[in-house]
Write a protein that holds these residues in place. Structure first.
Motif, PDB file in Angstrom:
ATOM      1  N   TYR A   1      -2.776  47.879  -1.321  1.00  0.00           N
ATOM      2  CA  TYR A   1      -2.719  49.062  -0.460  1.00  0.00           C
ATOM      3  C   TYR A   1      -1.816  48.758   0.734  1.00  0.00           C
ATOM      4  O   TYR A   1      -2.025  47.789   1.457  1.00  0.00           O
ATOM      5  CB  TYR A   1      -4.111  49.438   0.034  1.00  0.00           C
TER       6      TYR A   1
ATOM      7  N   ARG B   1      -4.175  60.800   8.929  1.00  0.00           N
ATOM      8  CA  ARG B   1      -3.217  60.597   7.845  1.00  0.00           C
ATOM      9  C   ARG B   1      -3.506  59.295   7.104  1.00  0.00           C
ATOM     10  O   ARG B   1      -3.356  59.211   5.899  1.00  0.00           O
ATOM     11  CB  ARG B   1      -1.790  60.580   8.407  1.00  0.00           C
TER      12      ARG B   1
ATOM     13  N   ALA C   1      -6.469  59.935   4.741  1.00  0.00           N
ATOM     14  CA  ALA C   1      -6.050  60.673   3.554  1.00  0.00           C
ATOM     15  C   ALA C   1      -5.284  59.773   2.596  1.00  0.00           C
ATOM     16  O   ALA C   1      -5.471  59.808   1.381  1.00  0.00           O
ATOM     17  CB  ALA C   1      -5.196  61.868   3.958  1.00  0.00           C
ATOM     18  N   SER C   2      -4.429  58.935   3.156  1.00  0.00           N
ATOM     19  CA  SER C   2      -3.654  58.013   2.323  1.00  0.00           C
ATOM     20  C   SER C   2      -4.565  57.018   1.618  1.00  0.00           C
ATOM     21  O   SER C   2      -4.369  56.691   0.451  1.00  0.00           O
ATOM     22  CB  SER C   2      -2.637  57.273   3.200  1.00  0.00           C
TER      23      SER C   2
ATOM     24  N   ASN D   1      -7.788  57.430   0.809  1.00  0.00           N
ATOM     25  CA  ASN D   1      -8.525  58.130  -0.236  1.00  0.00           C
ATOM     26  C   ASN D   1      -7.659  58.357  -1.472  1.00  0.00           C
ATOM     27  O   ASN D   1      -8.126  58.192  -2.603  1.00  0.00           O
ATOM     28  CB  ASN D   1      -9.040  59.474   0.292  1.00  0.00           C
ATOM     29  N   ASP D   2      -6.412  58.750  -1.251  1.00  0.00           N
ATOM     30  CA  ASP D   2      -5.494  58.970  -2.374  1.00  0.00           C
ATOM     31  C   ASP D   2      -5.246  57.668  -3.122  1.00  0.00           C
ATOM     32  O   ASP D   2      -5.212  57.647  -4.364  1.00  0.00           O
ATOM     33  CB  ASP D   2      -4.159  59.536  -1.873  1.00  0.00           C
ATOM     34  N   HIS D   3      -5.069  56.593  -2.367  1.00  0.00           N
ATOM     35  CA  HIS D   3      -4.839  55.288  -2.994  1.00  0.00           C
ATOM     36  C   HIS D   3      -6.052  54.865  -3.817  1.00  0.00           C
ATOM     37  O   HIS D   3      -5.915  54.411  -4.963  1.00  0.00           O
ATOM     38  CB  HIS D   3      -4.549  54.245  -1.914  1.00  0.00           C
TER      39      HIS D   3
ATOM     40  N   GLU E   1      -8.350  56.772  -5.132  1.00  0.00           N
ATOM     41  CA  GLU E   1      -8.425  57.646  -6.303  1.00  0.00           C
ATOM     42  C   GLU E   1      -7.458  57.190  -7.383  1.00  0.00           C
ATOM     43  O   GLU E   1      -7.806  57.140  -8.573  1.00  0.00           O
ATOM     44  CB  GLU E   1      -8.116  59.088  -5.887  1.00  0.00           C
ATOM     45  N   ASP E   2      -6.240  56.824  -6.986  1.00  0.00           N
ATOM     46  CA  ASP E   2      -5.234  56.377  -7.955  1.00  0.00           C
ATOM     47  C   ASP E   2      -5.664  55.079  -8.636  1.00  0.00           C
ATOM     48  O   ASP E   2      -5.517  54.927  -9.855  1.00  0.00           O
ATOM     49  CB  ASP E   2      -3.881  56.177  -7.264  1.00  0.00           C
TER      50      ASP E   2
ATOM     51  N   SER F   1      -8.742  55.679 -10.947  1.00  0.00           N
ATOM     52  CA  SER F   1      -8.319  56.458 -12.115  1.00  0.00           C
ATOM     53  C   SER F   1      -7.530  55.593 -13.083  1.00  0.00           C
ATOM     54  O   SER F   1      -7.675  55.721 -14.307  1.00  0.00           O
ATOM     55  CB  SER F   1      -7.469  57.651 -11.672  1.00  0.00           C
TER      56      SER F   1
ATOM     57  N   LYS G   1     -15.198  54.314  -6.290  1.00  0.00           N
ATOM     58  CA  LYS G   1     -14.215  54.655  -5.251  1.00  0.00           C
ATOM     59  C   LYS G   1     -14.769  54.354  -3.860  1.00  0.00           C
ATOM     60  O   LYS G   1     -14.072  53.773  -3.016  1.00  0.00           O
ATOM     61  CB  LYS G   1     -13.827  56.127  -5.373  1.00  0.00           C
TER      62      LYS G   1
END
Length: 299
Positions: free
Chosen positions: A201, A210, A213-214, A216-218, A220-221, A224, A244
């Motif tokens: 990360y 920001r 949010a970044s 959480n997106d990381h 999730e990726d 997944s 997660k």
């Protein structure tokens, strides 16, 4: 070889190894017909016993490919322990240590119940008609793979896979390796191989909202991708959220020397404990509490 029973006999056993332990009669019939005729959907030589046509029928039949059937509790199977280990090593990109030409593992037949080319008898590791106890057996379902999964081997498989994730291939804490290591998590310097899969990360901003949010997106990726590689994308929403959250919590550990690597190893171990990793069907939770077993009685 040309006896009437040969085609369904072979069809049933090949289906069990490739797709599901309890195939429907029409599925077995389609595969047996492909074996007899040597052709399926244009694949094959039109000769009796053509395995290209047989395997094509196993993999291309609607029962093997229909997404709607994934939720059918009668479909799917428990994955063989050796295949689970191979899936972990392949999906997480095992890398041999410099100068190590062959990945060697020690006593897998004793630790997990299986080792390549080490069949306990001419009947392989398990019987195709073996029916486990409990609800599956009561529903007249068979589960060949459950025949070799007693409690010591279940624990041995998880211990060995956790050790591979944390210490590389070694003998640390029930590991499958042949050599000793430092047994320091994340230190693979003396391991004969290690899982090289990495998703670090890298925060691009220090602005609070920001960055969150970044992050959480990381997360999730990463989760997944682990779901895709280790469970063929079948990881349920509830289990995915649990993993997660744990990943993000470990990533925010300011004390750790390498929180990104620690978080990934934690997520990998959590995925390895999910039923989606150990089976080939979609898991549906009932939400009901499991009944407490009766305490053992002295003999």
């Amino acid at each position: 070889f040309y006896h009437d029973n040969v085609a369904p006999f072979i069809a049933f056993r090949i289906i069990q190894r490739f797709t599901t332990s309890n195939p429907k009669p029409r599925y077995v019939k389609a595969v047996a017909t492909a074996f007899r005729t040597g052709i399926y959907e244009g694949i094959g030589s039109n000769e009796y016993g053509d395995l290209a046509a047989t395997i094509a029928a196993v993999l291309l039949h609607p029962e093997a490919r229909s997404v709607n059937l994934d939720a059918d509790p009668f479909k799917g199977s428990l994955r063989e322990p050796l295949l689970r280990l191979m899936a972990l090593m392949r999906g997480m990109e095992i890398q041999q240590a410099k100068g190590t030409h062959v990945v060697k593992m020690d006593e897998l037949d004793l630790k997990i119940g299986q080792m390549a080319h080490s069949f306990p008898s001419v009947f392989s590791f398990m019987l195709p008609e073996y029916s486990p106890g409990g609800r599956a057996g009561a529903a007249t379902l068979v589960g060949p793979e459950t025949m070799i999964m007693d409690m010591p081997k279940v624990v041995g498989l998880l211990n060995g896979m956790f050790s591979l994730v944390k210490y590389g291939l070694s003998q640390c804490y029930g590991g499958f390796g042949t050599d000793y290591s430092h047994c320091n998590e994340g230190d693979f310097s003396r391991a004969t191989a290690h899982l090289s899969f990495s998703r670090p990360y890298v925060g691009t901003t220090t602005e609070g909202q920001r960055k969150l949010a970044s992050l959480n997106d990381h997360a999730e990726d990463v989760v997944s991708e682990l779901s895709t590689l280790l469970t063929s994308g079948r990881l349920g929403a509830e289990n995915k959220q649990i993993i997660k959250d744990a990943y993000i919590a470990e990533l925010n550990n300011t004390v750790a020397a390498d929180p990104s690597a620690d978080a990934l190893r934690l997520a990998q171990q959590l995925v390895l404990t999910t039923p989606e990793f150990h089976t080939t069907n979609v898991v549906a939770k009932t939400g009901a509490l499991r009944a407490q077993p009766d305490p053992p009685q002295a003999s």
